[in-house]
Design an enzyme around this catalytic site. Structure first.
Site, PDB file in Angstrom:
ATOM      1  N   ASN A 195       6.759 -86.066 -79.702  1.00  0.00           N
ATOM      2  CA  ASN A 195       7.439 -86.771 -78.286  1.00  0.00           C
ATOM      3  C   ASN A 195       7.462 -88.204 -78.238  1.00  0.00           C
ATOM      4  O   ASN A 195       6.862 -88.932 -79.126  1.00  0.00           O
ATOM      5  CB  ASN A 195       6.151 -86.372 -77.332  1.00  0.00           C
ATOM      6  CG  ASN A 195       5.939 -84.761 -77.097  1.00  0.00           C
ATOM      7  OD1 ASN A 195       6.671 -84.086 -77.310  1.00  0.00           O
ATOM      8  ND2 ASN A 195       4.614 -84.600 -76.489  1.00  0.00           N
TER       9      ASN A 195
ATOM     10  N   ALA B  95      -4.519 -90.058 -76.914  1.00  0.00           N
ATOM     11  CA  ALA B  95      -4.322 -89.859 -78.547  1.00  0.00           C
ATOM     12  C   ALA B  95      -5.881 -89.861 -79.114  1.00  0.00           C
ATOM     13  O   ALA B  95      -6.007 -89.658 -80.128  1.00  0.00           O
ATOM     14  CB  ALA B  95      -3.333 -90.715 -79.274  1.00  0.00           C
ATOM     15  N   ALA B  96      -6.629 -90.172 -78.188  1.00  0.00           N
ATOM     16  CA  ALA B  96      -8.127 -90.286 -79.013  1.00  0.00           C
ATOM     17  C   ALA B  96      -8.697 -88.873 -79.352  1.00  0.00           C
ATOM     18  O   ALA B  96      -9.071 -88.895 -80.367  1.00  0.00           O
ATOM     19  CB  ALA B  96      -9.077 -90.877 -77.667  1.00  0.00           C
ATOM     20  N   GLY B  97      -8.314 -87.999 -78.555  1.00  0.00           N
ATOM     21  CA  GLY B  97      -8.577 -86.499 -79.301  1.00  0.00           C
ATOM     22  C   GLY B  97      -7.939 -86.246 -80.590  1.00  0.00           C
ATOM     23  O   GLY B  97      -8.668 -85.718 -81.319  1.00  0.00           O
ATOM     24  N   ASP B  98      -6.773 -86.681 -80.454  1.00  0.00           N
ATOM     25  CA  ASP B  98      -5.845 -86.370 -81.769  1.00  0.00           C
ATOM     26  C   ASP B  98      -6.420 -87.058 -82.849  1.00  0.00           C
ATOM     27  O   ASP B  98      -6.703 -86.549 -83.796  1.00  0.00           O
ATOM     28  CB  ASP B  98      -4.412 -86.966 -81.626  1.00  0.00           C
ATOM     29  CG  ASP B  98      -3.909 -86.160 -80.216  1.00  0.00           C
ATOM     30  OD1 ASP B  98      -4.313 -85.040 -80.071  1.00  0.00           O
ATOM     31  OD2 ASP B  98      -2.823 -86.872 -79.478  1.00  0.00           O
TER      32      ASP B  98
ATOM     33  N   GLY C 239      -1.427 -96.961 -75.846  1.00  0.00           N
ATOM     34  CA  GLY C 239      -0.428 -96.109 -76.437  1.00  0.00           C
ATOM     35  C   GLY C 239      -1.009 -94.951 -77.239  1.00  0.00           C
ATOM     36  O   GLY C 239      -2.495 -95.151 -77.599  1.00  0.00           O
TER      37      GLY C 239
ATOM     38  N   ASP D 286      -7.238 -96.964 -72.674  1.00  0.00           N
ATOM     39  CA  ASP D 286      -6.109 -95.863 -72.641  1.00  0.00           C
ATOM     40  C   ASP D 286      -6.924 -94.870 -73.524  1.00  0.00           C
ATOM     41  O   ASP D 286      -6.836 -95.089 -74.696  1.00  0.00           O
ATOM     42  CB  ASP D 286      -4.744 -96.406 -73.268  1.00  0.00           C
ATOM     43  CG  ASP D 286      -3.879 -95.445 -72.937  1.00  0.00           C
ATOM     44  OD1 ASP D 286      -4.213 -94.443 -72.556  1.00  0.00           O
ATOM     45  OD2 ASP D 286      -2.602 -95.431 -73.310  1.00  0.00           O
TER      46      ASP D 286
ATOM     47  N   GLY E  18     -19.670 -88.275 -76.566  1.00  0.00           N
ATOM     48  CA  GLY E  18     -19.739 -88.086 -78.243  1.00  0.00           C
ATOM     49  C   GLY E  18     -19.129 -86.804 -78.366  1.00  0.00           C
ATOM     50  O   GLY E  18     -18.045 -86.140 -77.739  1.00  0.00           O
TER      51      GLY E  18
ATOM     52  N   GLY F 148       2.931 -87.515 -79.062  1.00  0.00           N
ATOM     53  CA  GLY F 148       3.002 -86.036 -79.260  1.00  0.00           C
ATOM     54  C   GLY F 148       1.723 -85.793 -80.203  1.00  0.00           C
ATOM     55  O   GLY F 148       1.462 -86.385 -81.096  1.00  0.00           O
TER      56      GLY F 148
ATOM     57  N   ALA G 286       2.530 -85.594 -84.054  1.00  0.00           N
ATOM     58  CA  ALA G 286       2.585 -86.643 -84.614  1.00  0.00           C
ATOM     59  C   ALA G 286       1.638 -87.420 -84.688  1.00  0.00           C
ATOM     60  O   ALA G 286       1.392 -88.484 -85.691  1.00  0.00           O
ATOM     61  CB  ALA G 286       3.841 -87.494 -84.008  1.00  0.00           C
ATOM     62  N   ASN G 287       0.747 -87.830 -83.588  1.00  0.00           N
ATOM     63  CA  ASN G 287      -0.363 -88.554 -83.372  1.00  0.00           C
ATOM     64  C   ASN G 287      -1.277 -88.316 -84.632  1.00  0.00           C
ATOM     65  O   ASN G 287      -1.868 -89.176 -85.349  1.00  0.00           O
ATOM     66  CB  ASN G 287      -1.003 -88.495 -82.210  1.00  0.00           C
ATOM     67  CG  ASN G 287      -0.168 -88.847 -81.087  1.00  0.00           C
ATOM     68  OD1 ASN G 287       0.706 -89.723 -81.273  1.00  0.00           O
ATOM     69  ND2 ASN G 287      -0.495 -88.399 -79.908  1.00  0.00           N
TER      70      ASN G 287
HETATM   71  O1  RIB Z   1      -2.712 -86.190 -76.836  1.00  0.00           O
HETATM   72  C1  RIB Z   1      -1.906 -87.359 -76.547  1.00  0.00           C
HETATM   73  C2  RIB Z   1      -0.557 -86.830 -76.558  1.00  0.00           C
HETATM   74  O2  RIB Z   1      -0.347 -85.734 -75.511  1.00  0.00           O
HETATM   75  C3  RIB Z   1       0.587 -87.986 -76.220  1.00  0.00           C
HETATM   76  O3  RIB Z   1       0.916 -88.650 -77.124  1.00  0.00           O
HETATM   77  C4  RIB Z   1       1.424 -87.097 -75.429  1.00  0.00           C
HETATM   78  O4  RIB Z   1       2.849 -87.024 -76.176  1.00  0.00           O
HETATM   79  C5  RIB Z   1       0.987 -85.369 -75.443  1.00  0.00           C
HETATM   80  O5  RIB Z   1       1.622 -84.856 -76.284  1.00  0.00           O
END
Ligand code: RIB
Length: 307
Positions: free
Chosen positions: A12, A251-254, A289, A248, A227, A41, A44-45
């Site tokens: 994304n 994307a922390a979960g990714d 970001g 921010d 945690g 996305g 991608a992350n």
């Molecule tokens: O997990 C974060 C992501 O969720 C963002 O980067 C956004 O694109 C959504 O997919």
């Protein structure tokens, strides 16, 4: 030699607006926190995070035939990702996420998936020709793709790691073949099981509910600032967080699941990998970001050394 990880999922462009609070229906909020267009996305992350943490990454996704699609592919290439299976779709636009980030770093996200929803079983099948050591997926680019990937991974007896990102309440885990690690956040856990993992007892009940739906080796619940919680079907453990100042949380979960998978593939130790993933998640929330905030292996090493 570094493991080769096939990441299947969304790409994304993130349209991020910082806001002091979320406006009510009918309210116009003039927020002066600035805005930005950044790569993101969940797929991608994950791909970039795994690559920065030292594994080889093959990414399977679709972007639109537009300027954003080109920009994203360039960023993936700069991050050392194998792009052979990132297709430029002639119909769907590049996926777009609209993200509101509040002052405490928490976010609210709306995704228009566009080309991501056109990732097909054929795309997944082609991507498996890269001979991966493990496969990772999320649920933002359609469940069918994740389900198909889990079947192919089971057929080839390679680990399959599923992040709960993008899960809907009607998603049934029993469609999946064997899952080695399943990692949902608090909201996704509640959507899938009907149980909010607020207390340790709730975490256990939710993890057991997940395991009763399908063959999952490890459930790792992401609990944000609390945690994470690891359950292996018999034992459970709450892994303490690293306390940082959140800027921010996007994307922390990714990043967490990417780190969990990368470290688990390297060591086979789920508890140590969960602690490492907590560190990566913590580092990610300290920068704004999605892709821009993902740490390298060296940054994580230095952070853990300081601790
Ligand atoms: O997990 C974060 C992501 O969720 C963002 O980067 C956004 O694109 C959504 O997919």
């Amino acid at each position: 030699m570094a493991k080769r990880v096939l990441v299947i999922g969304s790409a994304n462009i993130d349209f991020i607006v910082r806001t002091p609070y979320v406006p009510e229906r009918g309210e116009t909020l003039v927020a002066e926190g600035g805005y930005s267009l950044m790569p993101g996305g969940k797929g991608a992350n994950t791909a970039v995070a795994v690559s920065r943490l030292g594994a080889q990454v093959v990414f399977c996704s679709r972007v639109g035939d537009d300027a954003y699609g080109e920009r994203l592919k360039k960023i993936y290439a700069e991050n050392g990702i194998d792009l052979r299976f990132v297709r430029t779709d002639k119909v769907g636009q590049t996926g777009l996420a609209v993200i509101l980030v509040e002052n405490d770093g928490s976010n609210r996200i709306i995704v228009y998936p566009g080309a991501n929803m056109r990732i097909s079983e054929g795309d997944v099948e082609s991507a498996f020709t890269c001979c991966p050591d493990a496969v990772m997926a999320q649920l933002e680019s359609g469940e069918d793709v994740a389900v198909y990937a889990s079947q192919l991974a089971a057929d080839e007896a390679i680990p399959f790691i599923l992040d709960g990102g993008g899960a809907r309440s009607d998603f049934r885990l029993n469609k999946l073949a064997k899952v080695d690690i399943f990692s949902p956040n608090e909201i996704e856990t509640a959507l899938i099981t009907g149980i909010r993992p607020d207390t340790l007892d709730d975490c256990l009940r939710a993890s057991m509910a997940i395991c009763s739906q399908t063959d999952v080796r490890y459930v790792v619940l992401k609990l944000g600032a609390r945690g994470c919680y690891v359950y292996d079907g018999k034992y459970c453990d709450l892994i303490a967080p690293f306390v940082v100042q959140a800027v921010d949380t996007t994307a922390a979960g990714d990043a967490f699941t990417a780190a969990l998978a990368t470290e688990f593939l390297r060591t086979g130790d789920i508890t140590a990998s969960a602690r490492y993933a907590n560190a990566v998640g913590a580092l990610t929330v300290t920068t704004a970001g999605a892709i821009h905030s993902l740490p390298t292996r060296e940054t994580v090493r230095r952070f853990l050394e300081q601790i």
